[in-house]
Design a protein around this motif. Structure first.
Motif, PDB file in Angstrom:
ATOM      1  N   LYS A 164       0.841  -1.189   0.000  1.00 40.57           N
ATOM      2  CA  LYS A 164       0.000   0.000   0.000  1.00 40.57           C
ATOM      3  C   LYS A 164       0.878   1.242   0.000  1.00 40.57           C
ATOM      4  O   LYS A 164       1.938   1.277   0.602  1.00 40.57           O
ATOM      5  CB  LYS A 164      -0.897   0.007   1.233  1.00 40.57           C
ATOM      6  N   VAL A 166       1.082   5.348  -2.325  1.00 40.20           N
ATOM      7  CA  VAL A 166       1.098   5.962  -3.662  1.00 40.20           C
ATOM      8  C   VAL A 166       2.523   6.116  -4.165  1.00 40.20           C
ATOM      9  O   VAL A 166       2.843   5.773  -5.304  1.00 40.20           O
ATOM     10  CB  VAL A 166       0.389   7.336  -3.628  1.00 40.20           C
ATOM     11  N   SER A 167       3.409   6.601  -3.315  1.00 43.27           N
ATOM     12  CA  SER A 167       4.806   6.846  -3.692  1.00 43.27           C
ATOM     13  C   SER A 167       5.693   5.698  -3.223  1.00 43.27           C
ATOM     14  O   SER A 167       5.301   4.909  -2.356  1.00 43.27           O
ATOM     15  CB  SER A 167       5.287   8.152  -3.069  1.00 43.27           C
TER      16      SER A 167
END
Length: 236
Positions: A164, A166-167
């Motif tokens: 998990k 985004v980056s």
């Protein structure tokens, strides 16, 4: 271990620019953060001027040629170029070199001893970094075995894609947290893989270093302490 891995990731990110505040003396700030980026740039030589001019033309006329072939062709044409044709490039290069010398003299004149010292240190760091990169490429070409991975490294590599976040930094943080919460019994598989990788590395690096000695690259062999040398002699 986790902190070290995270630090390596964050070290690759762009560093924020320093902001000069009104309370910071200019001379003190400059002497601390002075950079060779402010130094006047050395102008191109006559040949490099010719290269920059001709490269787009050669690439357009020879779309199938690689950059190395185009470079060789331009170098050959420069060698065969009449002196009268070279004169334009040489005159421009000489004029810019004279201007560069004047700008460099002004630049050096405004530096304090502390700033000169900072620039010398920066130059040394860049040279050391360049030498390290050259050595790294050399070791890769000679097939030096990769260092063993830790249990955490193996875990992160195995689960990075589905983690998990985004980056990349978010994914790493998530995996670090998961690793901390993981029971020792579940970590055991990764710990065993790490131990196996240590054995793999030890065998491969020993064989590789023996080969380096045979082909005259003793400088690439790991440093051994006197105790290690005496132990090996005793065993023999």
């Amino acid at each position: 271990m986790a902190a070290a891995l995270l630090a390596r990731v964050f070290s690759s990110l762009p560093r924020p620019r320093y902001i000069l505040s009104a309370t910071c003396p200019v001379d003190k700030w400059f002497s601390k953060y002075v950079s060779s980026d402010n130094r006047p740039k050395k102008p191109l030589s006559a040949y490099l001027r010719f290269f920059v001019d001709q490269q787009p033309i050669y690439r357009k006329q020879n779309p199938g040629l690689g950059i190395l072939d185009i470079t060789r062709k331009i170098a050959f044409d420069w060698k065969e170029l009449p002196s009268s044709a070279k004169q334009t490039y040489e005159t421009a290069a000489e004029a810019e070199m004279q201007l560069y010398k004047e700008q460099l003299a002004k630049y050096k004149a405004q530096l304090t001893p502390a700033q000169e010292k900072a620039l010398k240190e920066e130059k040394m760091q860049k040279m050391e970094k360049r030498r390290a990169n050259i050595k790294k490429r050399k070791l890769a070409m000679l097939g030096k075995p990769k260092r063993p991975r830790s249990a955490l490294n193996i875990f992160v590599a195995e689960h990075f894609q589905e983690a998990k976040g985004v980056s990349p930094q978010g994914k790493l943080k998530y995996l670090f947290d998961e690793w901390k919460k993981m029971p020792t019994s579940l970590k055991q598989a990764y710990l065993q893989l790490a131990e196996d990788d240590k054995v793999r590395y030890k065998n491969e690096i020993t064989s590789w270093e023996e080969h380096m000695k045979e082909i005259g690259h003793e400088d690439l062999v790991r440093y051994k302490s006197k105790r290690q040398i005496l132990t090996e002699r005793t065993k023999k």
